[in-house]
Design a protein around this motif. Structure first.
Motif, PDB file in Angstrom:
ATOM      1  N   UNK A 136       0.833  -1.193   0.000  1.00 14.34           N
ATOM      2  CA  UNK A 136       0.000   0.000   0.000  1.00 14.34           C
ATOM      3  C   UNK A 136       0.871   1.248   0.000  1.00 14.34           C
ATOM      4  N   UNK A 137       0.394   2.290  -0.650  1.00 20.93           N
ATOM      5  CA  UNK A 137       0.999   3.608  -0.484  1.00 20.93           C
ATOM      6  C   UNK A 137       0.876   3.973   0.996  1.00 20.93           C
ATOM      7  N   UNK A 138       1.741   4.828   1.468  1.00 27.01           N
ATOM      8  CA  UNK A 138       1.770   5.179   2.889  1.00 27.01           C
ATOM      9  C   UNK A 138       0.390   5.625   3.383  1.00 27.01           C
ATOM     10  N   UNK A 139      -0.062   4.996   4.460  1.00 26.91           N
ATOM     11  CA  UNK A 139      -1.322   5.384   5.080  1.00 26.91           C
ATOM     12  C   UNK A 139      -1.143   6.743   5.749  1.00 26.91           C
ATOM     13  N   UNK A 140      -1.973   7.687   5.373  1.00 25.10           N
ATOM     14  CA  UNK A 140      -1.870   9.023   5.955  1.00 25.10           C
ATOM     15  C   UNK A 140      -3.267   9.566   6.220  1.00 25.10           C
ATOM     16  N   UNK A 182      -5.297  15.114   7.989  1.00 21.19           N
ATOM     17  CA  UNK A 182      -4.527  16.146   8.673  1.00 21.19           C
ATOM     18  C   UNK A 182      -3.044  16.050   8.338  1.00 21.19           C
ATOM     19  N   UNK A 183      -2.524  14.838   8.222  1.00 20.45           N
ATOM     20  CA  UNK A 183      -1.113  14.660   7.872  1.00 20.45           C
ATOM     21  C   UNK A 183      -0.821  15.177   6.470  1.00 20.45           C
ATOM     22  N   UNK A 184      -1.753  14.940   5.557  1.00 10.34           N
ATOM     23  CA  UNK A 184      -1.582  15.431   4.190  1.00 10.34           C
ATOM     24  C   UNK A 184      -1.612  16.962   4.175  1.00 10.34           C
ATOM     25  N   UNK A 185      -2.516  17.559   4.929  1.00 13.19           N
ATOM     26  CA  UNK A 185      -2.621  19.021   4.965  1.00 13.19           C
ATOM     27  C   UNK A 185      -1.354  19.659   5.534  1.00 13.19           C
ATOM     28  N   UNK A 186      -0.693  18.975   6.450  1.00  8.48           N
ATOM     29  CA  UNK A 186       0.540  19.517   7.040  1.00  8.48           C
ATOM     30  C   UNK A 186       1.680  19.595   6.029  1.00  8.48           C
ATOM     31  N   UNK A 187       1.554  18.848   4.943  1.00  9.84           N
ATOM     32  CA  UNK A 187       2.580  18.896   3.900  1.00  9.84           C
ATOM     33  C   UNK A 187       2.491  20.184   3.090  1.00  9.84           C
ATOM     34  N   UNK A 188       1.362  20.878   3.213  1.00  6.50           N
ATOM     35  CA  UNK A 188       1.139  22.126   2.470  1.00  6.50           C
ATOM     36  C   UNK A 188       0.713  23.222   3.457  1.00  6.50           C
ATOM     37  N   UNK A 189       1.601  23.620   4.362  1.00  7.24           N
ATOM     38  CA  UNK A 189       1.239  24.531   5.455  1.00  7.24           C
ATOM     39  C   UNK A 189       0.780  25.917   5.000  1.00  7.24           C
ATOM     40  N   UNK A 190       1.173  26.337   3.812  1.00  6.37           N
ATOM     41  CA  UNK A 190       0.814  27.677   3.343  1.00  6.37           C
ATOM     42  C   UNK A 190      -0.543  27.712   2.640  1.00  6.37           C
ATOM     43  N   UNK A 230       9.293   9.971  -0.287  1.00  5.30           N
ATOM     44  CA  UNK A 230      10.692  10.174  -0.649  1.00  5.30           C
ATOM     45  C   UNK A 230      11.556   9.659   0.494  1.00  5.30           C
ATOM     46  N   UNK A 231      12.257   8.559   0.238  1.00  8.36           N
ATOM     47  CA  UNK A 231      12.993   7.924   1.322  1.00  8.36           C
ATOM     48  C   UNK A 231      12.005   7.312   2.287  1.00  8.36           C
ATOM     49  N   UNK A 232      12.008   7.788   3.518  1.00  8.81           N
ATOM     50  CA  UNK A 232      11.090   7.243   4.525  1.00  8.81           C
ATOM     51  C   UNK A 232      10.096   8.289   5.015  1.00  8.81           C
ATOM     52  N   UNK A 233       9.880   9.325   4.200  1.00  6.78           N
ATOM     53  CA  UNK A 233       8.928  10.350   4.631  1.00  6.78           C
ATOM     54  C   UNK A 233       8.083  10.824   3.455  1.00  6.78           C
ATOM     55  N   UNK A 234       6.908  11.329   3.784  1.00 10.97           N
ATOM     56  CA  UNK A 234       6.029  11.896   2.770  1.00 10.97           C
ATOM     57  C   UNK A 234       6.421  13.342   2.505  1.00 10.97           C
ATOM     58  N   UNK A 235       6.396  13.732   1.240  1.00 11.66           N
ATOM     59  CA  UNK A 235       6.658  15.120   0.884  1.00 11.66           C
ATOM     60  C   UNK A 235       5.528  15.598  -0.026  1.00 11.66           C
TER      61      UNK A 235
END
Length: 221
Positions: A85-89, A92-100, A136-141
């Motif tokens: 599976x793609x990383x379970x997120x 809220x976690x997805x929104x934190x990737x785009x703080x602006x 990317x690596x071990x983190x979501x970007x």
């Protein structure tokens, strides 16, 4: 116990290769040609899994003895439980990737089968923005960029298929050592408008990963 080891793009590659082999078995009379296609299929599958265990290799290589359509279909079905599976997120976690981005509209993560995704992509038509989430690596970007419809089909830089595309342009965070404070550089590529179709087509994530690394300013050492 089933331990997933196949990523979405790898499964898509296997499906593509198996489809070509199945077609050869069904339409080609020359056994040497069929065996050449079979050996090419095995080699390309093996190259896609350099870290495979012996048990995983045996599972993948079992296609070598198959001749009939139902055998190839059964092979693909047997591999499905091994797709990661793609990383379970969470939303809220997805929104934190785009703080602006205020009031960011995200996809309904609970409604999609994340095993069928190499990246998450969606658009906000009202603001002409496109968003990508990638591991990317071990983190979501997260990558945010401008979405410019082309209203035509062309080759997508991610999946390399002829689909309806838009020009996706994002500002890179990478800067030359002597760059001024107001330096900026935009990178643009033609990307599938329909990210689900793109994820169904992608067989190699190299171009996508290079693009994401260029944008977020992270490069392999």
């Amino acid at each position: 116990m089933t331990t997933p080891f196949i990523r979405n793009h790898q499964y898509n590659l296997i499906k593509k290769l198996v489809g070509q082999l199945q077609h050869a078995c069904n339409t080609v009379a020359d056994r040497k040609v069929i065996e050449a296609v079979r050996q090419s299929t095995l080699m390309k599958i093996s190259e896609a899994f350099p870290q495979a265990t012996e048990q995983q290799k045996q599972m993948l290589d079992s296609v070598s003895a198959m001749q009939r359509t139902e055998q190839f279909q059964a092979y693909l079905q047997e591999l499905e439980p091994y797709v990661e599976s793609f990383v379970q997120a969470t939303d809220q976690q997805v929104k934190k990737l785009f703080p602006k981005v205020k009031k960011l509209k995200t996809p309904d993560l609970a409604a999609i089968d994340l095993r069928k995704f190499t990246y998450l992509g969606w658009t906000d038509i009202a603001s002409s923005r496109m968003y990508l989430v990638y591991e990317l690596g071990d983190k979501l970007v997260g990558v945010e960029g401008r979405f410019t419809p082309t209203n035509k089909k062309s080759v997508c830089f991610v999946c390399n298929r002829h689909e309806e595309v838009a020009l996706f342009t994002a500002l890179t965070k990478s800067k030359p050592a002597n760059a001024s404070a107001d330096y900026y550089k935009a990178i643009g590529n033609y990307l599938c408008v329909n990210s689900e179709a793109c994820n169904r087509n992608i067989t190699d994530k190299s171009a996508l990963e290079r693009f994401v690394r260029d944008i977020v300013g992270e490069h392999k050492s």
